[in-house]
Design a protein around this motif. Structure first.
Motif, PDB file in Angstrom:
ATOM      1  N   TYR A  15       0.822  -1.228   0.000  1.00  0.00           N
ATOM      2  CA  TYR A  15       0.000   0.000   0.000  1.00  0.00           C
ATOM      3  C   TYR A  15       0.852   1.273   0.000  1.00  0.00           C
ATOM      4  O   TYR A  15       0.317   2.375  -0.067  1.00  0.00           O
ATOM      5  CB  TYR A  15      -0.917   0.023   1.241  1.00  0.00           C
ATOM      6  CG  TYR A  15      -0.134  -0.008   2.518  1.00  0.00           C
ATOM      7  CD1 TYR A  15       0.136  -1.214   3.159  1.00  0.00           C
ATOM      8  CD2 TYR A  15       0.384   1.159   3.056  1.00  0.00           C
ATOM      9  CE1 TYR A  15       0.902  -1.242   4.301  1.00  0.00           C
ATOM     10  CE2 TYR A  15       1.160   1.131   4.200  1.00  0.00           C
ATOM     11  CZ  TYR A  15       1.409  -0.067   4.819  1.00  0.00           C
ATOM     12  OH  TYR A  15       2.187  -0.092   5.944  1.00  0.00           O
ATOM     13  N   ASP A  23       1.672   3.839  -4.018  1.00  0.00           N
ATOM     14  CA  ASP A  23       0.670   4.694  -4.678  1.00  0.00           C
ATOM     15  C   ASP A  23      -0.719   4.396  -4.109  1.00  0.00           C
ATOM     16  O   ASP A  23      -0.891   3.445  -3.334  1.00  0.00           O
ATOM     17  CB  ASP A  23       0.691   4.517  -6.206  1.00  0.00           C
ATOM     18  CG  ASP A  23       0.528   3.063  -6.611  1.00  0.00           C
ATOM     19  OD1 ASP A  23      -0.131   2.299  -5.869  1.00  0.00           O
ATOM     20  OD2 ASP A  23       1.056   2.682  -7.669  1.00  0.00           O
ATOM     21  N   ILE A  24      -1.682   5.202  -4.498  1.00  0.00           N
ATOM     22  CA  ILE A  24      -3.026   5.079  -3.915  1.00  0.00           C
ATOM     23  C   ILE A  24      -3.684   3.761  -4.337  1.00  0.00           C
ATOM     24  O   ILE A  24      -4.429   3.165  -3.558  1.00  0.00           O
ATOM     25  CB  ILE A  24      -3.903   6.320  -4.264  1.00  0.00           C
ATOM     26  CG1 ILE A  24      -5.169   6.359  -3.402  1.00  0.00           C
ATOM     27  CG2 ILE A  24      -4.263   6.380  -5.737  1.00  0.00           C
ATOM     28  CD1 ILE A  24      -4.941   6.696  -1.961  1.00  0.00           C
ATOM     29  N   ASN A  57      -3.497   0.863  -2.022  1.00  0.00           N
ATOM     30  CA  ASN A  57      -4.325   0.877  -0.817  1.00  0.00           C
ATOM     31  C   ASN A  57      -5.587   0.033  -0.959  1.00  0.00           C
ATOM     32  O   ASN A  57      -6.265  -0.250   0.012  1.00  0.00           O
ATOM     33  CB  ASN A  57      -4.710   2.315  -0.460  1.00  0.00           C
ATOM     34  CG  ASN A  57      -3.519   3.108   0.052  1.00  0.00           C
ATOM     35  OD1 ASN A  57      -3.486   3.529   1.185  1.00  0.00           O
ATOM     36  ND2 ASN A  57      -2.506   3.292  -0.783  1.00  0.00           N
ATOM     37  N   THR A 102      -8.306   9.442   5.785  1.00  0.00           N
ATOM     38  CA  THR A 102      -8.406  10.583   4.853  1.00  0.00           C
ATOM     39  C   THR A 102      -9.247  11.697   5.490  1.00  0.00           C
ATOM     40  O   THR A 102      -8.903  12.878   5.387  1.00  0.00           O
ATOM     41  CB  THR A 102      -9.002  10.136   3.502  1.00  0.00           C
ATOM     42  OG1 THR A 102      -8.201   9.072   2.980  1.00  0.00           O
ATOM     43  CG2 THR A 102      -9.031  11.280   2.493  1.00  0.00           C
ATOM     44  N   VAL A 152      -7.186  11.837  -4.248  1.00  0.00           N
ATOM     45  CA  VAL A 152      -6.139  11.698  -3.235  1.00  0.00           C
ATOM     46  C   VAL A 152      -4.991  10.926  -3.890  1.00  0.00           C
ATOM     47  O   VAL A 152      -5.219   9.896  -4.510  1.00  0.00           O
ATOM     48  CB  VAL A 152      -6.661  10.940  -1.993  1.00  0.00           C
ATOM     49  CG1 VAL A 152      -5.564  10.791  -0.940  1.00  0.00           C
ATOM     50  CG2 VAL A 152      -7.882  11.652  -1.403  1.00  0.00           C
ATOM     51  N   LYS A 153      -3.778  11.473  -3.749  1.00  0.00           N
ATOM     52  CA  LYS A 153      -2.620  10.843  -4.392  1.00  0.00           C
ATOM     53  C   LYS A 153      -1.580  10.501  -3.345  1.00  0.00           C
ATOM     54  O   LYS A 153      -1.460  11.199  -2.332  1.00  0.00           O
ATOM     55  CB  LYS A 153      -1.978  11.821  -5.379  1.00  0.00           C
ATOM     56  CG  LYS A 153      -2.852  12.180  -6.546  1.00  0.00           C
ATOM     57  CD  LYS A 153      -2.102  13.208  -7.366  1.00  0.00           C
ATOM     58  CE  LYS A 153      -3.018  13.916  -8.328  1.00  0.00           C
ATOM     59  NZ  LYS A 153      -2.375  15.154  -8.803  1.00  0.00           N
ATOM     60  N   ILE A 154      -0.810   9.452  -3.635  1.00  0.00           N
ATOM     61  CA  ILE A 154       0.314   9.064  -2.770  1.00  0.00           C
ATOM     62  C   ILE A 154       1.558   8.963  -3.635  1.00  0.00           C
ATOM     63  O   ILE A 154       1.519   8.363  -4.710  1.00  0.00           O
ATOM     64  CB  ILE A 154       0.010   7.721  -2.062  1.00  0.00           C
ATOM     65  CG1 ILE A 154      -1.109   7.929  -1.031  1.00  0.00           C
ATOM     66  CG2 ILE A 154       1.265   7.153  -1.404  1.00  0.00           C
ATOM     67  CD1 ILE A 154      -1.528   6.681  -0.283  1.00  0.00           C
ATOM     68  N   VAL A 194       0.906  12.166   1.201  1.00  0.00           N
ATOM     69  CA  VAL A 194      -0.511  11.967   0.901  1.00  0.00           C
ATOM     70  C   VAL A 194      -1.076  13.342   0.565  1.00  0.00           C
ATOM     71  O   VAL A 194      -1.032  14.255   1.396  1.00  0.00           O
ATOM     72  CB  VAL A 194      -1.250  11.331   2.095  1.00  0.00           C
ATOM     73  CG1 VAL A 194      -2.753  11.241   1.813  1.00  0.00           C
ATOM     74  CG2 VAL A 194      -0.685   9.948   2.393  1.00  0.00           C
ATOM     75  N   THR A 249      -3.085   4.465   5.348  1.00  0.00           N
ATOM     76  CA  THR A 249      -3.840   4.045   4.164  1.00  0.00           C
ATOM     77  C   THR A 249      -5.000   5.010   3.939  1.00  0.00           C
ATOM     78  O   THR A 249      -5.601   5.515   4.893  1.00  0.00           O
ATOM     79  CB  THR A 249      -4.360   2.606   4.321  1.00  0.00           C
ATOM     80  OG1 THR A 249      -5.230   2.538   5.445  1.00  0.00           O
ATOM     81  CG2 THR A 249      -3.217   1.613   4.496  1.00  0.00           C
ATOM     82  N   HIS A 250      -5.299   5.256   2.662  1.00  0.00           N
ATOM     83  CA  HIS A 250      -6.250   6.305   2.290  1.00  0.00           C
ATOM     84  C   HIS A 250      -7.132   5.888   1.126  1.00  0.00           C
ATOM     85  O   HIS A 250      -6.777   4.984   0.365  1.00  0.00           O
ATOM     86  CB  HIS A 250      -5.478   7.583   1.914  1.00  0.00           C
ATOM     87  CG  HIS A 250      -4.816   8.220   3.095  1.00  0.00           C
ATOM     88  ND1 HIS A 250      -5.421   9.198   3.848  1.00  0.00           N
ATOM     89  CD2 HIS A 250      -3.619   7.977   3.690  1.00  0.00           C
ATOM     90  CE1 HIS A 250      -4.619   9.546   4.844  1.00  0.00           C
ATOM     91  NE2 HIS A 250      -3.514   8.817   4.774  1.00  0.00           N
ATOM     92  N   LYS A 273      -9.102   6.934  -2.573  1.00  0.00           N
ATOM     93  CA  LYS A 273      -8.569   7.668  -3.721  1.00  0.00           C
ATOM     94  C   LYS A 273      -9.370   8.902  -4.101  1.00  0.00           C
ATOM     95  O   LYS A 273      -8.948   9.667  -4.973  1.00  0.00           O
ATOM     96  CB  LYS A 273      -8.367   6.748  -4.914  1.00  0.00           C
ATOM     97  CG  LYS A 273      -9.594   6.047  -5.436  1.00  0.00           C
ATOM     98  CD  LYS A 273      -9.208   5.259  -6.696  1.00  0.00           C
ATOM     99  CE  LYS A 273     -10.379   4.477  -7.216  1.00  0.00           C
ATOM    100  NZ  LYS A 273     -10.234   3.039  -6.976  1.00  0.00           N
TER     101      LYS A 273
END
Ligand code: ZN
Length: 235
Positions: free
Chosen positions: A6, A9-10, A13, A99, A157-159, A191, A204-205, A207
């Motif tokens: 995870y 990138d998103i 997750n 988030t 939402v981006k990682i 994030v 963890t989030h 998207k």
């Protein structure tokens, strides 16, 4: 080293199941070459779930990060290749709540210039502590409304990874709590809630903020001089 699926990138997750190899087993735990399980930390609970292998299965009761990523097992320890499955409903609850915590923390900083000094996420309700602040009922309503306004933008939402130096140039280190991260850490996992918030975080989030629904503040508690706790849920 366990590759945490995870982290990068998103999309990672949303991995609910994965194949992995057991690289170590001892006492009541195993170490895997890769894993989608989130280890306890940063105010977010550990994931739980199941490991299956030819001829057996066991529960993953908790995952701990203590130098290595330990999957604490109840039952037989697997060996060889395993298939891991997360308790997804609970994990997805944690994603939404985490988030939402970034949203509420950003909103409170913007409205009241107060920082997040603690948080605890659960799948059904969560809390964030702020300092310095003193909140009236009207203020709570303002925070709730502003949070829902952000959520309703349906922001992506981006990682991603970013060098600390680069992040320092484009964010307020007090708003992102960047100043609390040891200076020895040069590359950060970011994030970003597009158009609203950029924050180093290992959690963890979801998207899109669209997935959060509606944020409701259920109560506040005074936690000492100029320190307030806000408890919230998502409907
Ligand atoms: Zn976070």
């Amino acid at each position: 080293m366990t590759e945490l699926l995870y982290m990068k990138d998103i999309e990672g997750n949303y991995i609910k199941e994965f194949d992995a190899k057991v690289v170590k087993k001892k006492d009541n735990y195993v170490v895997l070459d890769k894993s989608a399980f989130y280890p306890l930390g940063g105010g977010q609970p550990s994931d739980t779930g199941v490991l299956r292998w030819p001829g057996g299965e066991s529960r993953v009761a908790e995952v701990q990060k203590k130098g290595i990523i330990k999957h604490i097992i109840t039952g037989d320890l697997p060996e060889g290749d395993v298939h891991g499955t997360l308790d997804w409903e609970k994990r997805y609850g944690h994603m939404k709540m985490h988030t939402a915590q970034h949203v509420i923390s950003g909103v409170v900083y913007d409205l009241f210039n107060a920082r997040t000094v603690g948080n605890q996420i659960h799948a059904d309700y969560s809390r964030v502590d702020f300092y310095p602040i003193s909140l009236s009922d009207d203020d709570l309503k303002k925070i709730e409304d502003a949070s829902n306004e952000v959520i309703q933008r349906n922001s992506p939402v981006k990682i991603y990874a970013e060098e600390r130096e680069s992040l320092e140039k484009r964010t307020d280190p007090l708003r992102s709590n960047l100043d609390l991260i040891p200076s020895s850490i040069k590359t950060l996992r970011i994030v970003e809630i597009e158009g609203f918030d950029v924050c180093p975080c290992a959690g963890t989030h979801v998207k899109s903020t669209q997935e959060l629904g509606t944020l409701q503040i259920t109560k506040k508690e005074n936690k000492g001089k100029d320190k307030e706790r806000i408890v919230y849920t998502l409907k």
